[in-house]
Design a protein around this motif. Structure first.
Motif, PDB file in Angstrom:
ATOM      1  N   PRO A   1      50.489  27.745  26.210  1.00 58.16           N
ATOM      2  CA  PRO A   1      49.704  28.149  25.039  1.00 58.16           C
ATOM      3  C   PRO A   1      48.276  28.515  25.430  1.00 58.16           C
ATOM      4  CG  PRO A   1      50.903  26.099  24.621  1.00 58.16           C
ATOM      5  CD  PRO A   1      51.020  26.375  26.093  1.00 58.16           C
ATOM      6  N   ALA A   2      47.743  29.530  24.778  1.00 63.67           N
ATOM      7  CA  ALA A   2      46.356  29.922  25.016  1.00 63.67           C
ATOM      8  C   ALA A   2      45.423  28.849  24.487  1.00 63.67           C
ATOM      9  CB  ALA A   2      46.060  31.256  24.339  1.00 63.67           C
TER      10      ALA A   2
ATOM     11  N   ALA B   1      41.392  34.201  27.062  1.00 62.08           N
ATOM     12  CA  ALA B   1      40.656  35.416  27.418  1.00 62.08           C
ATOM     13  C   ALA B   1      41.560  36.640  27.346  1.00 62.08           C
ATOM     14  CB  ALA B   1      40.050  35.275  28.810  1.00 62.08           C
ATOM     15  N   SER B   2      42.799  36.509  27.818  1.00 60.22           N
ATOM     16  CA  SER B   2      43.734  37.631  27.761  1.00 60.22           C
ATOM     17  C   SER B   2      44.048  38.001  26.317  1.00 60.22           C
ATOM     18  CB  SER B   2      45.033  37.277  28.495  1.00 60.22           C
ATOM     19  OG  SER B   2      44.813  37.116  29.875  1.00 60.22           O
ATOM     20  N   THR B   3      44.209  37.002  25.466  1.00 63.90           N
ATOM     21  CA  THR B   3      44.487  37.267  24.053  1.00 63.90           C
ATOM     22  C   THR B   3      43.292  37.925  23.374  1.00 63.90           C
ATOM     23  OG1 THR B   3      45.956  35.337  23.963  1.00 63.90           O
ATOM     24  CG2 THR B   3      45.177  36.218  21.866  1.00 63.90           C
TER      25      THR B   3
ATOM     26  N   LEU C   1      42.399  39.687  34.628  1.00 61.49           N
ATOM     27  CA  LEU C   1      43.269  39.362  33.498  1.00 61.49           C
ATOM     28  C   LEU C   1      44.489  40.267  33.472  1.00 61.49           C
ATOM     29  CD1 LEU C   1      40.710  38.757  30.595  1.00 61.49           C
ATOM     30  CD2 LEU C   1      41.725  37.088  32.153  1.00 61.49           C
ATOM     31  N   ALA C   2      44.281  41.554  33.733  1.00 60.60           N
ATOM     32  CA  ALA C   2      45.413  42.490  33.731  1.00 60.60           C
ATOM     33  C   ALA C   2      46.408  42.157  34.838  1.00 60.60           C
ATOM     34  CB  ALA C   2      44.900  43.921  33.883  1.00 60.60           C
TER      35      ALA C   2
ATOM     36  N   ARG D   1      47.016  39.904  24.083  1.00 62.28           N
ATOM     37  CA  ARG D   1      48.215  39.076  24.236  1.00 62.28           C
ATOM     38  C   ARG D   1      48.030  38.135  25.423  1.00 62.28           C
ATOM     39  NH1 ARG D   1      48.748  44.014  26.233  1.00 62.28           N
ATOM     40  NH2 ARG D   1      49.949  44.442  28.120  1.00 62.28           N
ATOM     41  N   ASN D   2      48.751  37.025  25.367  1.00 57.79           N
ATOM     42  CA  ASN D   2      48.734  36.029  26.434  1.00 57.79           C
ATOM     43  C   ASN D   2      50.017  36.150  27.239  1.00 57.79           C
ATOM     44  OD1 ASN D   2      48.549  33.750  28.056  1.00 57.79           O
ATOM     45  ND2 ASN D   2      49.134  32.330  26.416  1.00 57.79           N
TER      46      ASN D   2
END
Length: 461
Positions: A298-299, A285-287, A249-250, A292-293
């Motif tokens: 859109p997430a 998942a990031s949000t 994700l990072a 944050r996305n």
């Protein structure tokens, strides 16, 4: 979030600074390895809390040094493979692992597990690996042509990379009845392949002789891989790793900021590769985990359907904390949502399988009784306690199995006996059986929640 996952999220660039809490440093260091965060944490520690530097500074620096050394070994290995291939085929493309660090030129983003190579033609590449002294350590499976190992370096050879999506799987199909068998309609998920040619046509970035995808394609690859690990619970049932690897994700944040990231190209690829489900999930998942996305879409909002096993799907609650821990699957939380039995509605009645579970001390035995005969090409089974499990296949009278069992035997009367050592007094498990044809398609399948207790026998059908 708990104390351990607070540190993990902060290491992956979440904004909330972790509080000084009581936790086992050794457990946290193991999790840092599993989430591939040593480089990110080593870079962030100097500006972080003093207590965290005091407790983790030395071990994390050593871990990152080991990662850099392994990354160099991986680069040398790929360089040698490409050199040995010569003109036999275009160079394979490295995805995941060291790819983000090489593409961005940022050493703290280098992470190393195995080396994933997507090839134009598996034959010459596998022949080259064999000539270089690599030994096959895993057989072909789906898009993976095999794993090859030499001196601690593992190479996974891929014919293509799958981009999973929900396809025909729909929420409305996944409401179990209040009682009795849940006949679940057969709904095929989508699985779009990214092949070598597409990775190359997108414009690979070459570091030495190592080729990696451009940032748009690599972003989709990471979204797809993370989404597959999240949805396919059965494929991870006997592997000690978390659902979500925070480094993946990072990496999305770093790739979107890359100067060569083209938003319009990325959106076109999402549509072309049917990657909408994977990308919107990654945004969610990031949000949820990092605050944050980073993606220009859109997430997702969920609920996100999950594959229990084979073609069985369910709507299950998501525990964000559990996503980050390796002991992730709790059958006790899942089985109440499934009813007493799930049968795949294939049009073919399920044969009369029987399952018996009994416990004696720390040994739990699962006995699967198969019908006297079958016209299926193979019979398959699953046993899943959550942290440990087994996948077995019976074909032509030969039984093979992978997983965390102590023993797996074929007894007289076509009975498959599996034994496990467990350290709890009782609990829930899932047992599944299926038939498949010569092409691997399921002819019938049943998934059964079961219970094991001290000196208890549980018979289910």
């Amino acid at each position: 979030m708990g104390a351990l996952t607070q540190v993990l999220r902060w290491a992956a660039d979440a904004h909330d600074t972790p509080e000084d809490q009581d936790f086992d440093d050794r457990v946290l260091l193991d999790l840092i390895v599993q989430h591939a965060l040593s480089g990110r944490l080593a870079r962030r520690l100097p500006t972080g809390p003093q207590w965290l530097r005091d407790r983790l500074g030395g071990p994390v620096a050593a871990m990152h040094a080991d990662t850099l050394a392994l990354a160099e070994a991986h680069i040398r290995a790929v360089d040698r493979i490409v050199t040995a291939l010569g003109e036999q085929q275009p160079p394979p493309v490295v995805v995941k692992g060291i790819a983000t660090g090489l593409l961005t030129g940022q050493k703290h983003l280098l992470r190393c597990g195995d080396i994933d190579l997507v090839c134009d033609d598996g034959g010459p590449l596998i022949e080259t690996l064999t000539q270089l002294g690599y030994e096959r350590t895993r057989a072909p499976f789906l898009h993976e042509l095999g794993e090859f190992t030499r001196a601690g370096v593992e190479i996974d050879v891929h014919a293509y990379l799958p981009v999973p999506g929900y396809g025909a799987v729909r929420h409305a199909d996944l409401t179990p009845p209040e009682r009795g068998t849940w006949y679940q309609p057969r709904r095929a998920p989508s699985m779009h392949p990214i092949r070598h040619g597409q990775l190359v046509d997108g414009g690979t970035v070459t570091v030495g002789r190592v080729s990696v995808p451009d940032p748009c394609l690599l972003t989709i690859v990471l979204c797809a891989h993370a989404f597959l690990n999240f949805t396919n619970m059965w494929s991870l049932s006997h592997r000690a790793k978390p659902y979500v690897k925070l480094a993946e994700l990072a990496d999305l944040h770093a790739l979107v900021q890359h100067e060569a990231f083209d938003t319009q190209r990325f959106l076109a690829l999402v549509a072309e590769l049917d990657a909408g489900d994977a990308v919107s999930w990654a945004g969610w998942a990031s949000t949820a985990l990092l605050g944050r996305n980073p993606l220009p879409v859109p997430a997702g909002t969920g609920p996100f359907l999950r594959c229990l096993w084979w073609d069985f799907w369910a709507r299950l609650p998501v525990d964000e904390e559990a996503l980050l821990l390796p002991d992730w699957f709790d059958p006790a939380a899942v089985t109440p949502l499934l009813g007493s039995r799930i049968e795949l509605d294939t049009g073919r009645p399920a044969p009369p399988w029987t399952v018996e579970v009994r416990r004696d001390g720390d040994l739990v035995t699962v006995m699967v009784g198969l019908p006297e005969s079958t016209d299926a090409e193979a019979e398959r089974g699953r046993v899943d306690f959550g942290a440990i499990g087994t996948e077995w296949v019976l074909s032509d009278g030969q039984l093979t199995a992978v997983g965390g069992h102590d023993t797996c035997d074929l007894l007289s009367g076509r009975r498959v006996r599996l034994r496990y050592r467990v350290d709890r007094a009782g609990g829930k498990l899932l047992v599944g059986v299926a038939e498949q044809n010569a092409s691997g398609a399921l002819l019938s399948a049943v998934l059964l929640p079961a219970t094991w207790q001290t000196s208890d026998r549980a018979g289910v059908r």
